[in-house]
Design a protein around this motif. Structure first.
Motif, PDB file in Angstrom:
ATOM      1  N   TRP A 131       0.828  -1.210   0.000  1.00 28.08           N
ATOM      2  CA  TRP A 131       0.000   0.000   0.000  1.00 28.08           C
ATOM      3  C   TRP A 131       0.862   1.260   0.000  1.00 28.08           C
ATOM      4  CZ3 TRP A 131      -4.312  -1.714  -1.526  1.00 28.08           C
ATOM      5  CH2 TRP A 131      -4.940  -2.830  -0.974  1.00 28.08           C
ATOM      6  N   VAL A 132       2.177   1.105   0.038  1.00 26.90           N
ATOM      7  CA  VAL A 132       3.113   2.234   0.072  1.00 26.90           C
ATOM      8  C   VAL A 132       3.798   2.335  -1.288  1.00 26.90           C
ATOM      9  CG1 VAL A 132       5.221   3.123   1.175  1.00 26.90           C
ATOM     10  CG2 VAL A 132       3.505   1.923   2.548  1.00 26.90           C
ATOM     11  N   ASP A 133       4.000   3.562  -1.772  1.00 24.44           N
ATOM     12  CA  ASP A 133       4.783   3.726  -2.991  1.00 24.44           C
ATOM     13  C   ASP A 133       6.158   3.118  -2.751  1.00 24.44           C
ATOM     14  OD1 ASP A 133       6.968   5.389  -4.513  1.00 24.44           O
ATOM     15  OD2 ASP A 133       5.127   5.607  -5.676  1.00 24.44           O
ATOM     16  N   PRO A 134       6.577   2.135  -3.572  1.00 26.69           N
ATOM     17  CA  PRO A 134       7.787   1.375  -3.225  1.00 26.69           C
ATOM     18  C   PRO A 134       9.076   2.185  -3.233  1.00 26.69           C
ATOM     19  CG  PRO A 134       6.988   0.781  -5.414  1.00 26.69           C
ATOM     20  CD  PRO A 134       5.933   1.633  -4.791  1.00 26.69           C
ATOM     21  N   VAL A 135       9.165   3.199  -4.081  1.00 19.40           N
ATOM     22  CA  VAL A 135      10.377   4.013  -4.110  1.00 19.40           C
ATOM     23  C   VAL A 135      10.333   5.082  -3.030  1.00 19.40           C
ATOM     24  CG1 VAL A 135      11.851   5.505  -5.514  1.00 19.40           C
ATOM     25  CG2 VAL A 135      10.660   3.580  -6.580  1.00 19.40           C
ATOM     26  N   ALA A 136       9.218   5.819  -2.956  1.00 21.86           N
ATOM     27  CA  ALA A 136       9.090   6.861  -1.935  1.00 21.86           C
ATOM     28  C   ALA A 136       9.155   6.257  -0.536  1.00 21.86           C
ATOM     29  CB  ALA A 136       7.787   7.625  -2.121  1.00 21.86           C
ATOM     30  N   GLY A 137       8.562   5.075  -0.365  1.00 22.54           N
ATOM     31  CA  GLY A 137       8.593   4.435   0.940  1.00 22.54           C
ATOM     32  C   GLY A 137       9.995   4.031   1.346  1.00 22.54           C
ATOM     33  N   ALA A 138      10.745   3.440   0.416  1.00 21.74           N
ATOM     34  CA  ALA A 138      12.124   3.045   0.725  1.00 21.74           C
ATOM     35  C   ALA A 138      12.988   4.266   0.996  1.00 21.74           C
ATOM     36  CB  ALA A 138      12.695   2.220  -0.424  1.00 21.74           C
ATOM     37  N   ALA A 139      12.749   5.356   0.250  1.00 25.53           N
ATOM     38  CA  ALA A 139      13.523   6.581   0.484  1.00 25.53           C
ATOM     39  C   ALA A 139      13.226   7.148   1.865  1.00 25.53           C
ATOM     40  CB  ALA A 139      13.202   7.615  -0.594  1.00 25.53           C
ATOM     41  N   LYS A 140      11.954   7.116   2.287  1.00 23.02           N
ATOM     42  CA  LYS A 140      11.607   7.599   3.626  1.00 23.02           C
ATOM     43  C   LYS A 140      12.251   6.705   4.687  1.00 23.02           C
ATOM     44  CE  LYS A 140       9.171  10.511   4.804  1.00 23.02           C
ATOM     45  NZ  LYS A 140       7.760  10.646   5.171  1.00 23.02           N
ATOM     46  N   ALA A 141      12.232   5.391   4.456  1.00 28.67           N
ATOM     47  CA  ALA A 141      12.875   4.474   5.407  1.00 28.67           C
ATOM     48  C   ALA A 141      14.359   4.789   5.540  1.00 28.67           C
ATOM     49  CB  ALA A 141      12.670   3.028   4.971  1.00 28.67           C
ATOM     50  N   ALA A 142      15.010   5.075   4.426  1.00 32.19           N
ATOM     51  CA  ALA A 142      16.437   5.404   4.469  1.00 32.19           C
ATOM     52  C   ALA A 142      16.695   6.667   5.276  1.00 32.19           C
ATOM     53  CB  ALA A 142      16.977   5.563   3.049  1.00 32.19           C
ATOM     54  N   GLN A 143      15.753   7.600   5.251  1.00 38.04           N
ATOM     55  CA  GLN A 143      15.908   8.850   5.995  1.00 38.04           C
ATOM     56  C   GLN A 143      15.860   8.630   7.502  1.00 38.04           C
ATOM     57  OE1 GLN A 143      12.923  11.646   4.732  1.00 38.04           O
ATOM     58  NE2 GLN A 143      13.481  11.454   2.565  1.00 38.04           N
ATOM     59  N   VAL A 144      15.076   7.651   7.946  1.00 41.55           N
ATOM     60  CA  VAL A 144      14.839   7.500   9.383  1.00 41.55           C
ATOM     61  C   VAL A 144      15.621   6.355  10.012  1.00 41.55           C
ATOM     62  CG1 VAL A 144      12.554   8.526   9.148  1.00 41.55           C
ATOM     63  CG2 VAL A 144      12.781   6.034   9.124  1.00 41.55           C
ATOM     64  N   LEU A 145      16.267   5.526   9.201  1.00 45.01           N
ATOM     65  CA  LEU A 145      17.060   4.433   9.748  1.00 45.01           C
ATOM     66  C   LEU A 145      18.436   4.925  10.177  1.00 45.01           C
ATOM     67  CD1 LEU A 145      16.282   1.512   7.282  1.00 45.01           C
ATOM     68  CD2 LEU A 145      15.920   1.453   9.764  1.00 45.01           C
ATOM     69  N   ARG A 146      18.921   4.365  11.266  1.00 53.78           N
ATOM     70  CA  ARG A 146      20.313   4.585  11.637  1.00 53.78           C
ATOM     71  C   ARG A 146      21.202   3.780  10.691  1.00 53.78           C
ATOM     72  NH1 ARG A 146      17.895   3.771  17.172  1.00 53.78           N
ATOM     73  NH2 ARG A 146      17.673   5.896  18.005  1.00 53.78           N
ATOM     74  N   PRO A 147      22.441   4.202  10.453  1.00 52.20           N
ATOM     75  CA  PRO A 147      23.341   3.435   9.584  1.00 52.20           C
ATOM     76  C   PRO A 147      23.421   1.980  10.040  1.00 52.20           C
ATOM     77  CG  PRO A 147      24.306   5.563  10.080  1.00 52.20           C
ATOM     78  CD  PRO A 147      23.083   5.445  10.949  1.00 52.20           C
ATOM     79  N   GLY A 148      23.259   1.063   9.111  1.00 54.84           N
ATOM     80  CA  GLY A 148      23.251  -0.354   9.448  1.00 54.84           C
ATOM     81  C   GLY A 148      21.891  -0.876   9.820  1.00 54.84           C
ATOM     82  N   GLY A 149      20.900   0.025  10.013  1.00 56.90           N
ATOM     83  CA  GLY A 149      19.545  -0.405  10.321  1.00 56.90           C
ATOM     84  C   GLY A 149      18.913  -1.109   9.140  1.00 56.90           C
ATOM     85  N   ARG A 150      17.772  -1.743   9.372  1.00 62.35           N
ATOM     86  CA  ARG A 150      17.220  -2.660   8.376  1.00 62.35           C
ATOM     87  C   ARG A 150      15.769  -2.313   8.039  1.00 62.35           C
ATOM     88  NH1 ARG A 150      18.489  -7.480   6.199  1.00 62.35           N
ATOM     89  NH2 ARG A 150      20.492  -7.351   7.277  1.00 62.35           N
TER      90      ARG A 150
END
Length: 283
Positions: A131-150
């Motif tokens: 239900w999430v835009d796959p590119v925009a969602g992954a980009a948002k995840a990258a913004q909020v993850l700590r380095p090495g986060g999953r």
């Protein structure tokens, strides 16, 4: 389980069917009661990753962001594993039920959600990433993850017995001809449809950038259903949430008769498919 649009994958992807995504809250209590949980092995493998591949130590407490948390089914499992969990959920009815179990939930679509400087060790999505835009969602995840986060998106894929799936599909086609949802897929190869979702998620992760190469994990398990338990779950599925009561009753009657003919219950084989990738560490 998401019932895939009949033209998937093509011009229209599941994240474009927002009305279906937003219809689950019409009976949030039933959704929370009837939907299956996730295998403990899924939660254990994600949490065991700690701060990510190659982390110098496993964190004592992981900060987890649950995207499309719904009523909190997956969030409660991560909390039980010792994580702190924040949910993001667009439906205030679903979010309200999740909060009743003590979960913190922000009401928003993930793409529009404001993290306000918060960072996480894992971004997860159970039965929701389509239900999430796959590119925009992954980009948002990258913004909020700590380095090495999953980032980890996972789906329960049921292999509905042919007798049950065919009864559901035939009744649905009678009451909702021309629907964009392909209920017939349940009687064929449901894993194929989820592989399409997985491929779309992995491609979105690659396009967003910042992640390692996506992996797919697979977990096989089973769940026993009584007639009543399976009929209780049907109205929580995307194709059925907006059916008028009389049409839904026809689907339930036909499906119930098929289950009766099988002895009143069945054991459902499930596969939980997970698409996951770590955020790359800075050199």
């Amino acid at each position: 389980m998401p019932t895939l649009p009949s033209d998937h994958p093509s011009e229209r992807d599941p994240h474009e069917f927002r009305r279906a995504a937003e219809s689950f809250g019409s009976d949030a209590g039933r959704y929370d009661r009837a939907r299956p949980r996730y295998p403990d092995a899924v939660v254990e493998r994600i949490t065991a990753a700690g701060a990510g591949v190659g982390a110098p130590e496993i964190l004592d407490v992981l900060d987890v962001l649950d995207v499309g948390c719904g009523t909190g089914i997956a969030a409660r499992q991560f909390r039980a594993a010792g994580c702190t969990v924040l949910g993001v959920e667009p439906d205030p009815r679903m979010a309200g039920l999740a909060r009743q179990s003590g979960l913190d939930v922000d009401v928003a679509t993930f793409e529009a959600w404001e993290p306000a400087g918060r960072r996480f060790d894992a971004v997860v999505a159970g039965q929701a990433w389509h239900w999430v835009d796959p590119v925009a969602g992954a980009a948002k995840a990258a913004q909020v993850l700590r380095p090495g986060g999953r980032l980890a998106a996972f789906w329960n894929v049921p292999r509905v017995p042919p007798e049950v799936a065919e009864a559901m599909a035939a009744a649905y086609q009678r009451v909702a001809p021309g629907s964009p949802f392909d209920v017939r897929a349940m009687a064929k190869s449901p894993l194929d449809g989820y592989q399409a979702l997985s491929a779309k998620a992995a491609d979105g992760i690659r396009k967003a950038g910042g992640f390692g190469e996506p992996e797919q994990w697979r977990f096989d398990w089973e769940h026993a259903y009584t007639r009543e338990a399976w009929l209780d779950q049907i109205p929580t599925q995307g194709a059925f949430t907006r059916l008028p009561p009389d049409e839904l009753a026809q689907v339930l009657e036909s499906t119930g008769a098929a289950i009766d003919a099988m002895g009143g219950g069945f054991t459902m084989p499930y596969v939980t498919v997970t698409v996951t990738a770590p955020l790359r560490r800075e050199p």
